[in-house]
Design a protein around this motif. Structure first.
Motif, mmCIF file in Angstrom:
data_model
loop_
_atom_site.group_PDB
_atom_site.id
_atom_site.type_symbol
_atom_site.label_atom_id
_atom_site.label_comp_id
_atom_site.label_asym_id
_atom_site.label_seq_id
_atom_site.Cartn_x
_atom_site.Cartn_y
_atom_site.Cartn_z
ATOM 1 N N LEU A 109 -4.209 22.119 -14.960
ATOM 2 C CA LEU A 109 -3.127 21.726 -14.062
ATOM 3 C C LEU A 109 -1.810 22.014 -14.761
ATOM 4 N N TRP A 110 -0.826 22.482 -14.001
ATOM 5 C CA TRP A 110 0.460 22.887 -14.579
ATOM 6 C C TRP A 110 1.595 22.160 -13.868
ATOM 7 N N CYS A 111 2.584 21.773 -14.656
ATOM 8 C CA CYS A 111 3.772 21.127 -14.110
ATOM 9 C C CYS A 111 4.974 21.648 -14.876
ATOM 10 N N GLN A 112 6.048 21.924 -14.160
ATOM 11 C CA GLN A 112 7.295 22.387 -14.773
ATOM 12 C C GLN A 112 8.402 21.439 -14.368
ATOM 13 N N ALA A 113 9.095 20.894 -15.365
ATOM 14 C CA ALA A 113 10.196 19.975 -15.087
ATOM 15 C C ALA A 113 11.318 20.726 -14.378
ATOM 16 N N GLY A 114 12.102 20.015 -13.689
ATOM 17 C CA GLY A 114 13.210 20.604 -12.938
ATOM 18 C C GLY A 114 13.429 19.760 -11.707
ATOM 19 N N PHE A 115 12.745 20.114 -10.644
ATOM 20 C CA PHE A 115 12.846 19.324 -9.422
ATOM 21 C C PHE A 115 11.900 18.137 -9.437
ATOM 22 N N ARG A 116 10.984 18.114 -10.391
ATOM 23 C CA ARG A 116 10.030 17.008 -10.474
ATOM 24 C C ARG A 116 9.953 16.502 -11.896
ATOM 25 N N SER A 134 -2.437 21.594 -4.883
ATOM 26 C CA SER A 134 -1.752 20.648 -5.755
ATOM 27 C C SER A 134 -2.628 19.436 -6.025
ATOM 28 N N VAL A 135 -2.433 18.854 -7.197
ATOM 29 C CA VAL A 135 -3.149 17.636 -7.566
ATOM 30 C C VAL A 135 -2.086 16.591 -7.906
ATOM 31 N N TRP A 136 -2.098 15.503 -7.161
ATOM 32 C CA TRP A 136 -1.177 14.396 -7.406
ATOM 33 C C TRP A 136 -1.912 13.391 -8.284
ATOM 34 N N VAL A 137 -1.454 13.219 -9.525
ATOM 35 C CA VAL A 137 -2.101 12.329 -10.483
ATOM 36 C C VAL A 137 -1.366 10.997 -10.495
ATOM 37 N N TYR A 138 -2.130 9.902 -10.449
ATOM 38 C CA TYR A 138 -1.552 8.556 -10.454
ATOM 39 C C TYR A 138 -1.497 8.042 -11.887
ATOM 40 N N THR A 139 -0.289 7.664 -12.333
ATOM 41 C CA THR A 139 -0.104 7.077 -13.654
ATOM 42 C C THR A 139 0.615 5.740 -13.491
ATOM 43 N N HIS A 140 0.641 4.957 -14.562
ATOM 44 C CA HIS A 140 1.309 3.658 -14.543
ATOM 45 C C HIS A 140 2.237 3.553 -15.739
ATOM 46 N N ASP A 141 3.423 2.977 -15.512
ATOM 47 C CA ASP A 141 4.338 2.753 -16.635
ATOM 48 C C ASP A 141 4.000 1.417 -17.299
ATOM 49 N N LEU A 142 4.761 1.049 -18.321
ATOM 50 C CA LEU A 142 4.475 -0.184 -19.064
ATOM 51 C C LEU A 142 4.600 -1.432 -18.203
ATOM 52 N N GLY A 143 5.415 -1.367 -17.169
ATOM 53 C CA GLY A 143 5.571 -2.504 -16.264
ATOM 54 C C GLY A 143 4.472 -2.581 -15.211
ATOM 55 N N GLY A 144 3.557 -1.615 -15.219
ATOM 56 C CA GLY A 144 2.465 -1.603 -14.250
ATOM 57 C C GLY A 144 2.780 -0.854 -12.969
ATOM 58 N N LYS A 145 3.988 -0.324 -12.843
ATOM 59 C CA LYS A 145 4.364 0.396 -11.630
ATOM 60 C C LYS A 145 3.637 1.739 -11.580
ATOM 61 N N GLU A 146 3.085 2.046 -10.410
ATOM 62 C CA GLU A 146 2.348 3.293 -10.225
ATOM 63 C C GLU A 146 3.298 4.447 -9.897
ATOM 64 N N HIS A 147 3.041 5.596 -10.524
ATOM 65 C CA HIS A 147 3.814 6.809 -10.268
ATOM 66 C C HIS A 147 2.844 7.916 -9.870
ATOM 67 N N LYS A 148 3.296 8.761 -8.976
ATOM 68 C CA LYS A 148 2.500 9.884 -8.482
ATOM 69 C C LYS A 148 3.172 11.159 -8.988
ATOM 70 N N ILE A 149 2.471 11.947 -9.810
ATOM 71 C CA ILE A 149 3.044 13.154 -10.407
ATOM 72 C C ILE A 149 2.306 14.371 -9.867
ATOM 73 N N LYS A 150 3.085 15.351 -9.412
ATOM 74 C CA LYS A 150 2.509 16.541 -8.803
ATOM 75 C C LYS A 150 2.271 17.623 -9.855
ATOM 76 N N TYR A 151 1.037 18.111 -9.908
ATOM 77 C CA TYR A 151 0.652 19.234 -10.758
ATOM 78 C C TYR A 151 0.080 20.321 -9.860
ATOM 79 N N ARG A 152 0.179 21.554 -10.301
ATOM 80 C CA ARG A 152 -0.398 22.672 -9.557
ATOM 81 C C ARG A 152 -1.659 23.140 -10.271
ATOM 82 N N TYR A 153 -2.719 23.383 -9.497
ATOM 83 C CA TYR A 153 -3.951 23.931 -10.054
ATOM 84 C C TYR A 153 -3.701 25.399 -10.389
ATOM 85 N N VAL A 154 -3.958 25.787 -11.657
ATOM 86 C CA VAL A 154 -3.710 27.176 -12.078
ATOM 87 C C VAL A 154 -4.956 27.874 -12.603
#
Length: 157
Positions: A109-116, A134-154
């Motif tokens: 999976l590939w991600c490039q910073a810029g717009f995301r 695309s693969v949206w991966v769910y991660t959590h920060d230290l406060g427990g808040k969930e984040h959705k990060i977009k990666y592209r299948y390469v």
């Protein structure tokens, strides 16, 4: 009027989301490799230019049919130098995540910073959602808040 706009927006959102083929999966991240992409860009040059501002003072004396004037003029010239054309370099962080799908497929999976926002995913198990390529991966920060990060299948590995 407001109610019809809300209904239209809801209908548009529902129609748009129905067109996407979403699939929830679990992925096992093995490692993440980061790199930086360099992008050169052109900066055009500028011409030099000068601006002159003048102020004048004068006193006139009437001598019965003849006038005499005495005065001064002060001028200031400001010059802005030109700048030659040049090339700049922009550095763009990237992440390549090697993961194993629940069916055993090895994917990159590939991600490039810029717009995301891209995260350096630590090895472990993550919930994800596949939408098209695309693969949206769910991660959590230290406060427990969930984040959705977009990666592209390469591809695979």
């Amino acid at each position: 009027m407001r109610r019809s706009i809300c209904f239209f927006c809801l209908l548009l959102f529902a129609t748009n989301s129905l067109g996407k083929n979403k699939r929830a999966v679990t992925i096992q991240v093995v490692d993440t490799q980061t790199s930086t992409r360099e992008r050169a860009y052109y900066i055009p040059g500028t011409n030099a230019h000068s601006t002159t501002n003048c102020t004048s003072n004068a006193t006139a004396v009437d001598l019965g049919g003849t006038a005499t004037a005495n005065g001064t003029t002060d001028c200031t010239t400001t010059t802005t130098p030109g700048r030659p054309a040049s090339t700049g370099v922009r550095y763009i962080p990237q992440a390549h995540v090697h993961a194993i799908m629940s069916n055993g497929a090895h994917i990159t999976l590939w991600c490039q910073a810029g717009f995301r926002h891209c995260n350096n995913l630590e090895p472990g198990t993550y919930g994800a959602e596949i939408v098209d390529n695309s693969v949206w991966v769910y991660t959590h920060d230290l406060g427990g808040k969930e984040h959705k990060i977009k990666y592209r299948y390469v591809g695979g590995w």
